[in-house]
Write a protein that holds these residues in place. Structure first.
Motif, PDB file in Angstrom:
ATOM      1  N   SER A 156       2.487  -9.374   6.923  1.00 39.70           N
ATOM      2  CA  SER A 156       1.234 -10.158   6.916  1.00 39.70           C
ATOM      3  C   SER A 156       1.156 -11.019   5.659  1.00 39.70           C
ATOM      4  CB  SER A 156       0.018  -9.224   6.995  1.00 39.70           C
ATOM      5  OG  SER A 156      -0.151  -8.501   5.789  1.00 39.70           O
TER       6      SER A 156
ATOM      7  N   VAL B  80      -2.316   2.838   8.640  1.00 41.07           N
ATOM      8  CA  VAL B  80      -0.992   2.810   9.249  1.00 41.07           C
ATOM      9  C   VAL B  80       0.013   3.559   8.372  1.00 41.07           C
ATOM     10  CG1 VAL B  80       0.919   1.264   9.919  1.00 41.07           C
ATOM     11  CG2 VAL B  80      -1.408   0.760  10.631  1.00 41.07           C
TER      12      VAL B  80
ATOM     13  N   CYS C 274      -1.531  -5.006   0.465  1.00 41.99           N
ATOM     14  CA  CYS C 274      -0.812  -5.978   1.293  1.00 41.99           C
ATOM     15  C   CYS C 274      -1.409  -7.372   1.122  1.00 41.99           C
ATOM     16  CB  CYS C 274      -0.861  -5.550   2.747  1.00 41.99           C
ATOM     17  SG  CYS C 274      -2.530  -5.096   3.278  1.00 41.99           S
TER      18      CYS C 274
ATOM     19  N   PRO D  54       0.797  -1.231   0.000  1.00 44.06           N
ATOM     20  CA  PRO D  54       0.000   0.000   0.000  1.00 44.06           C
ATOM     21  C   PRO D  54       0.830   1.282   0.000  1.00 44.06           C
ATOM     22  CG  PRO D  54      -0.954  -1.570   1.504  1.00 44.06           C
ATOM     23  CD  PRO D  54       0.350  -2.161   1.055  1.00 44.06           C
TER      24      PRO D  54
ATOM     25  N   GLY E  49     -10.351  -3.755   7.232  1.00 41.67           N
ATOM     26  CA  GLY E  49      -9.496  -4.036   6.071  1.00 41.67           C
ATOM     27  C   GLY E  49      -8.020  -3.938   6.368  1.00 41.67           C
ATOM     28  N   CYS E  50      -7.588  -4.579   7.442  1.00 45.57           N
ATOM     29  CA  CYS E  50      -6.161  -4.704   7.750  1.00 45.57           C
ATOM     30  C   CYS E  50      -5.911  -6.146   8.172  1.00 45.57           C
ATOM     31  CB  CYS E  50      -5.737  -3.762   8.864  1.00 45.57           C
ATOM     32  SG  CYS E  50      -4.040  -4.045   9.457  1.00 45.57           S
ATOM     33  N   PRO E  51      -5.245  -6.945   7.346  1.00 45.13           N
ATOM     34  CA  PRO E  51      -4.839  -6.710   5.973  1.00 45.13           C
ATOM     35  C   PRO E  51      -6.050  -6.351   5.076  1.00 45.13           C
ATOM     36  CG  PRO E  51      -3.794  -8.700   6.826  1.00 45.13           C
ATOM     37  CD  PRO E  51      -4.792  -8.267   7.841  1.00 45.13           C
TER      38      PRO E  51
ATOM     39  N   LYS F 193      -3.657  -6.431  13.874  1.00 51.39           N
ATOM     40  CA  LYS F 193      -2.468  -5.708  13.415  1.00 51.39           C
ATOM     41  C   LYS F 193      -2.733  -4.209  13.385  1.00 51.39           C
ATOM     42  CE  LYS F 193       0.851  -5.032   9.694  1.00 51.39           C
ATOM     43  NZ  LYS F 193       1.431  -5.452   8.414  1.00 51.39           N
TER      44      LYS F 193
ATOM     45  N   CYS G 147      -3.799   2.434   3.705  1.00 52.38           N
ATOM     46  CA  CYS G 147      -4.369   1.975   4.975  1.00 52.38           C
ATOM     47  C   CYS G 147      -4.064   3.000   6.052  1.00 52.38           C
ATOM     48  CB  CYS G 147      -3.832   0.597   5.352  1.00 52.38           C
ATOM     49  SG  CYS G 147      -2.206   0.625   6.106  1.00 52.38           S
TER      50      CYS G 147
ATOM     51  N   GLU H 170       6.392  -7.169   3.466  1.00 53.11           N
ATOM     52  CA  GLU H 170       5.067  -7.016   4.085  1.00 53.11           C
ATOM     53  C   GLU H 170       4.781  -8.256   4.933  1.00 53.11           C
ATOM     54  OE1 GLU H 170       2.779  -5.025   5.008  1.00 53.11           O
ATOM     55  OE2 GLU H 170       1.640  -6.713   5.767  1.00 53.11           O
TER      56      GLU H 170
HETATM   57 FE1  F3S Z   1      -1.950  -3.963   5.230  1.00 57.52          FE
HETATM   58 FE2  F3S Z   1      -1.702  -1.615   6.308  1.00 57.52          FE
HETATM   59 FE3  F3S Z   1      -2.580  -3.602   7.731  1.00 57.52          FE
HETATM   60  S1  F3S Z   1      -0.271  -2.561   4.937  1.00 57.52           S
HETATM   61  S2  F3S Z   1      -1.586  -5.395   6.869  1.00 57.52           S
HETATM   62  S3  F3S Z   1      -3.610  -2.719   5.954  1.00 57.52           S
HETATM   63  S4  F3S Z   1      -1.125  -2.096   8.412  1.00 57.52           S
END
Ligand code: F3S
Length: 438
Positions: A162, A389, A141, A95, A329-331, A407, A387, A160
């Motif tokens: 994950s 992060v 990701c 991302p 939506g993480c990942p 995460k 995302c 990455e």
């Molecule tokens: Fe993906 Fe961002 Fe989470 S790169 S795994 S959505 S911290």
């Protein structure tokens, strides 16, 4: 580093053997961009005791957001691209810092566009550098949702954490946790140093995790992953007692016979273990592709019994009922997760921002299916390429977030300055509708 000819192969230090083509790369015969790439790999191989480079069939490159790269990283990439570096194997991208097409729509603040303009322009230069090397600007990701799906036993070089965990554990591919430069170097040469998880003996489990409590939702898997990651650090865990449904008849599709919900749960588990620890591979009895191999668990494996997930939830959940953003939506989310979000909203309007982050290609499928419009009608947004992060969250104006991602909850306070509430998808959707937690 000692260099010396050994028949057809060049010896680097006491161990490393290079083929004729690799020697030519090192000597600069393929240009300075390739030379720089193989120098990085040879140096890494020497550090980790690899005896050769192994060919890889795909690469996932991380270190894409301008938030993390800054101007120095951008110049480094632009220079590498200008040296004629081009990828030799299919390569996908992690991302970026913004939704590259719709970043102007990410907030309601009139000054937002002005605040983000410089960031967006530098981010676009980063993407151009990667694209000029032949990399697909997938900006996700979850490369395994956009066609980068190695088979069991394939060697790949993925960054990455994950995605690395998913590739090793769920797909049975072989990769170390690459950094941005080493993954890019692998893409440019089509090789990676043969050490760590590329070697079968390093894929054995050293931590036996016995699960004695129900683990049902993605948030449960995130909480479990957080606990196990902290205990495992960089060891390989083997899970027993974990209920992950399979189809009756295995298929050759992604995840070899796992239903969509199981894939979502496993990506949540692996991402959380990679965040709270450095777990790059796990096995689950009767589920993951290598779990039934003989002698997979080392004889002196430590046993970790889990009777409740409370510790994992407590580690991720913060305080306060204020919420200005709900993040799913993480990942990056699957279509299945987006459908769940819409189902749980049940026609109700959100009171605060609701982001479902996913790969642009998956978003396009969602759009075709009418899901993007449906979510937008209810006040949510499907955001691609980025995302919470790696985005410039401060500029976007968010302060208090709810998420069901282990995460995401683990990293968001430190990386993005967000206060986080952690809970089930149901709890997060109720927070979006009520405009407050609980
Ligand atoms: Fe993906 Fe961002 Fe989470 S790169 S795994 S959505 S911290």
């Amino acid at each position: 580093m000692l260099l010396g000819l050994c028949g057809q192969q060049l010896m680097i230090g006491p161990m490393m053997r290079l083929t004729d083509e690799e020697q030519a790369m090192l000597a600069g015969a393929f240009g300075p961009g390739v030379q720089k790439a193989i120098e990085i790999l040879v140096a890494l191989g020497a550090i980790y005791g690899a005896d050769s480079l192994v060919p890889v069939i795909s690469v996932q490159v991380a270190g894409v957001s301008y938030k993390n790269l800054g101007d120095a990283g951008l110049e480094f990439l632009a220079e590498w691209a200008a040296q004629g570096a081009r990828v030799r194997v299919p390569t996908t991208l992690n991302p970026a810092g913004l939704d590259l097409e719709r970043w102007r729509e990410l907030g309601s603040d009139a000054n937002l566009v002005h605040r983000l303009e410089h960031f967006a322009s530098q981010q676009s230069r980063v993407i151009q550098s990667f694209a000029s090397m032949g990399i697909r600007a997938t900006c996700t990701c979850t490369p395994y949702f956009v066609g980068n799906v190695p088979a069991c036993g394939d060697h790949v070089a993925w960054a990455e954490s994950s995605a690395v965990s998913f590739a090793n554990s769920v797909l049975g591919a072989r990769t170390n946790r690459e950094g941005g430069p080493s993954a890019l170097a692998a893409a440019i040469t089509g090789r990676t140093p043969g050490y760590g998880l590329h070697l079968p003996q390093n894929r054995r489990a050293q931590l036996l995790v016995e699960v004695h409590c129900p683990v049902a939702s993605s948030a449960d898997f995130g909480a479990l992953g957080t606990m196990v990651g902290q205990a495992a650090r960089n060891r390989v865990p083997y899970f027993r007692g974990l209920d992950v449904p399979r189809f009756q008849a295995p298929s050759s599709e992604l995840g070899a016979g796992l239903p969509e919900a199981s894939i979502d749960h496993l990506k949540a588990l692996g991402a959380a273990m990679a965040a709270s620890g450095a777990v790059a591979l796990y096995h689950i009895e009767d589920v993951t592709p290598e779990a039934d191999q003989p002698d997979l668990i080392v004889p002196d494996a430590e046993i970790f019994s889990i009777r409740t997930l409370a510790e994992g939830y407590a580690a991720l959940d913060g305080e306060g009922d204020e919420i200005d953003l709900v993040w799913i939506g993480c990942p990056h989310a699957s279509l299945h997760e987006l459908r769940q979000v819409i189902r749980l909203l049940a026609g109700r309007q959100t009171q605060v921002a609701l982001w479902v982050t996913m790969a642009r290609q998956v978003r396009a499928e969602a759009e075709k299916a009418g899901l993007v419009a449906e979510l937008e009608t209810l006040g949510g947004q499907v955001v691609a390429d980025t995302c919470l992060v790696v985005a410039p969250v401060k500029e976007l104006g968010f302060r208090h977030m709810a998420t069901p991602s282990g995460k995401g909850a683990y990293y968001a306070p430190g990386h993005s300055g967000l206060k986080v509430r952690y809970g089930s998808l149901e709890a997060c959707i109720e927070a979006a509708v009520a405009g407050r937690w609980g």
